[in-house]
Write an enzyme that holds these catalytic residues in place. Structure first.
Site, short mmCIF file in Angstrom:
data_model
loop_
_atom_site.label_atom_id
_atom_site.label_comp_id
_atom_site.label_asym_id
_atom_site.label_seq_id
_atom_site.Cartn_x
_atom_site.Cartn_y
_atom_site.Cartn_z
N THR A 141 20.66 -17.11 -16.38
CA THR A 141 20.78 -17.92 -15.17
C THR A 141 20.07 -17.18 -14.45
O THR A 141 20.33 -15.94 -13.63
CB THR A 141 22.15 -18.00 -14.74
OG1 THR A 141 23.05 -18.81 -15.51
CG2 THR A 141 22.20 -18.84 -13.22
N LYS A 148 21.35 -26.20 -13.24
CA LYS A 148 22.28 -25.46 -13.12
C LYS A 148 22.65 -25.05 -11.83
O LYS A 148 23.86 -25.04 -11.28
CB LYS A 148 22.02 -24.18 -13.95
CG LYS A 148 22.77 -22.99 -14.04
CD LYS A 148 23.94 -22.76 -14.88
CE LYS A 148 24.81 -21.60 -14.44
NZ LYS A 148 26.01 -21.55 -15.24
N LYS A 174 26.35 -15.49 -6.90
CA LYS A 174 24.90 -15.24 -7.48
C LYS A 174 24.41 -16.70 -7.60
O LYS A 174 22.94 -16.86 -7.41
CB LYS A 174 25.00 -14.99 -9.00
CG LYS A 174 23.72 -14.72 -9.53
CD LYS A 174 24.08 -14.41 -11.05
CE LYS A 174 22.59 -14.82 -11.85
NZ LYS A 174 22.42 -14.35 -13.30
P1 NAD Z 1 26.45 -9.07 -18.90
O1 NAD Z 1 26.23 -8.24 -18.11
O2 NAD Z 1 27.81 -8.90 -19.75
O3 NAD Z 1 25.30 -9.22 -20.28
C1 NAD Z 1 23.90 -8.74 -20.04
C2 NAD Z 1 23.54 -7.67 -21.04
O4 NAD Z 1 22.15 -7.57 -20.83
C3 NAD Z 1 24.13 -6.45 -21.11
O5 NAD Z 1 24.61 -6.17 -22.27
C4 NAD Z 1 22.97 -5.52 -20.63
O6 NAD Z 1 23.13 -4.05 -21.29
C5 NAD Z 1 21.77 -6.17 -21.15
N1 NAD Z 1 20.56 -5.88 -20.55
C6 NAD Z 1 20.31 -5.72 -19.18
N2 NAD Z 1 18.86 -5.34 -18.90
C7 NAD Z 1 18.45 -5.22 -20.29
C8 NAD Z 1 17.20 -4.77 -20.71
N3 NAD Z 1 16.28 -4.54 -19.97
N4 NAD Z 1 16.87 -4.71 -21.86
C9 NAD Z 1 17.99 -4.95 -22.97
N5 NAD Z 1 19.38 -5.51 -22.45
C10 NAD Z 1 19.43 -5.67 -21.25
O7 NAD Z 1 26.20 -10.55 -18.45
P2 NAD Z 1 26.91 -11.86 -19.04
O8 NAD Z 1 28.05 -12.28 -18.51
O9 NAD Z 1 26.57 -11.96 -20.51
O10 NAD Z 1 25.73 -13.01 -18.17
C11 NAD Z 1 24.32 -12.91 -19.02
C12 NAD Z 1 23.71 -14.30 -18.27
O11 NAD Z 1 24.51 -15.59 -18.22
C13 NAD Z 1 23.53 -14.15 -16.57
O12 NAD Z 1 22.48 -14.64 -16.07
C14 NAD Z 1 24.98 -15.03 -16.24
O13 NAD Z 1 24.58 -15.39 -14.74
C15 NAD Z 1 24.85 -15.98 -17.15
N6 NAD Z 1 26.21 -16.67 -17.27
C16 NAD Z 1 27.25 -16.12 -17.50
C17 NAD Z 1 28.64 -16.68 -17.55
C18 NAD Z 1 29.87 -15.81 -17.59
O14 NAD Z 1 30.82 -16.43 -17.73
N7 NAD Z 1 29.68 -14.55 -17.92
C19 NAD Z 1 28.50 -18.07 -17.54
C20 NAD Z 1 27.31 -18.78 -17.31
C21 NAD Z 1 26.33 -18.04 -17.12
#
Ligand code: NAD
Length: 297
Positions: A97, A172, A247
């Site tokens: 997102t 979204k 966010k």
């Molecule tokens: P998270 O922080 O658990 O996962 C993000 C991952 O990206 C981490 O494992 C981190 O190490 C990795 N990362 C960061 N920078 C990096 C890089 N340069 N290279 C490689 N890996 C890298 O976050 P999440 O909860 O999985 O959310 C991910 C996305 O999904 C976000 O944009 C969030 O807004 C969206 N989202 C999350 C949810 C939810 O319920 N968690 C729901 C809908 C949408």
């Protein structure tokens, strides 16, 4: 047919999404900065890549699930990134997102390299990611949508094509702006009802069948009782965390600023969630804003 899929960002959402691609019989090559995330992918049957460049060169499809626009721009557009190393014709799916401007900038750079890209943010949370029942809101040309869809079908249940590049992100944030505003509206009504001596269940019974009816009231009621499955009945454990709502509201404000749209209630909702998160709301479900408005948090 098995495809080689590169998956970048194996966190709370990306980890289970990648595991579902493995389960469907695809070869998944993952990259993340976290050792634990890479270990979890290997345990699920995937392999780790040593770098983004290695992953991009090997993959036919790349999926990314990263925290924010800056990460997505870096992974795709910087030196050693995906666009520099992937083969022309590679299918690119960004499910993070992020802000609409970053999504459109990356998609346009990908098109220049002959790659087909969609922005495909999700709703459904970690539960939906694990069960493979996410909703994907997809932006990109028809052809890119058609190419990405078989992979989105594995990770999700509802796949909606919202229009050209960036429109998945637009859908979204517009949806979540409605949700943030409506949750505050419903919460204010319950707090006012309490002060006026109107029972919460009575307000629910009346408004859920009257013109105040909305999802925040009938599916996700912010006070305990009327909707037994809502987080209010589980000490406001998320659910959908307040900081995630913040966010998305900030992204909506950024987009409104750059598109010149008037969103005064969206702006106010963003401020309220910001203050709420800074005053103990972080880590709670977003519906706990009712306690903040009541002055009990
Ligand atoms: P998270 O922080 O658990 O996962 C993000 C991952 O990206 C981490 O494992 C981190 O190490 C990795 N990362 C960061 N920078 C990096 C890089 N340069 N290279 C490689 N890996 C890298 O976050 P999440 O909860 O999985 O959310 C991910 C996305 O999904 C976000 O944009 C969030 O807004 C969206 N989202 C999350 C949810 C939810 O319920 N968690 C729901 C809908 C949408």
């Amino acid at each position: 047919m098995s495809t080689r899929i590169g998956f970048i960002g194996l966190g709370n959402m990306g980890g289970p999404m990648a595991a579902n691609l493995v389960k469907a019989g695809h070869e998944v090559l993952g990259f993340d900065l976290s050792e634990a995330a890479l270990g979890a992918l290997e345990a699920a049957g995937g392999k780790r890549a040593a770098s983004v460049a290695e992953l991009a060169a090997a993959a036919d499809v790349v999926v990314s699930m990263l925290p924010a626009g800056a990460h997505v721009r870096k992974i795709y557009m910087e030196e050693g990134g995906i666009l520099e190393n992937a083969k022309p014709g590679t299918i690119l799916i960004d499910s993070s997102t992020i802000d609409v401007d970053s999504a459109r900038a990356v998609a346009s750079a990908a098109a220049e390299k002959g790659m087909s890209m969609v922005d495909a943010p999700v709703s459904g949370g970690v539960g939906g990611a694990t069960a493979g029942t996410l909703t994907f809101m997809v932006g990109g040309p028809d052809e890119a949508f058609a190419k990405a869809k078989p992979y989105l079908d594995i990770m999700g249940k509802n796949i909606v094509h919202a229009g050209g590049a960036g429109n998945g992100q637009a859908a979204k944030i517009c949806n979540n702006m409605i949700l943030g505003i409506s949750m505050i509206a419903v919460s204010e009504a319950f707090v006012l009802a309490e002060r006026l001596g109107l029972d919460a269940q009575k307000l629910f019974d009346i408004s859920s069948t009257a013109s105040g009816q909305c999802w925040s009231l009938t599916s996700y009621c912010p006070v305990p009782g009327p909707v037994p499955t809502s987080p209010a009945n589980n000490d406001y454990k998320p659910g959908f965390a307040a900081e995630m709502m913040l966010k998305d509201l900030k992204l909506a404000q950024e987009a409104a600023g750059s598109a010149g749209a008037a969103t005064p209630l969206g702006a106010e909702a963003s401020v309220l969630y910001d203050v709420f998160c800074k005053n103990g709301g972080q880590g709670s479900d977003f519906s706990a804003i009712v306690n903040f408005l009541r002055g009990t948090r």
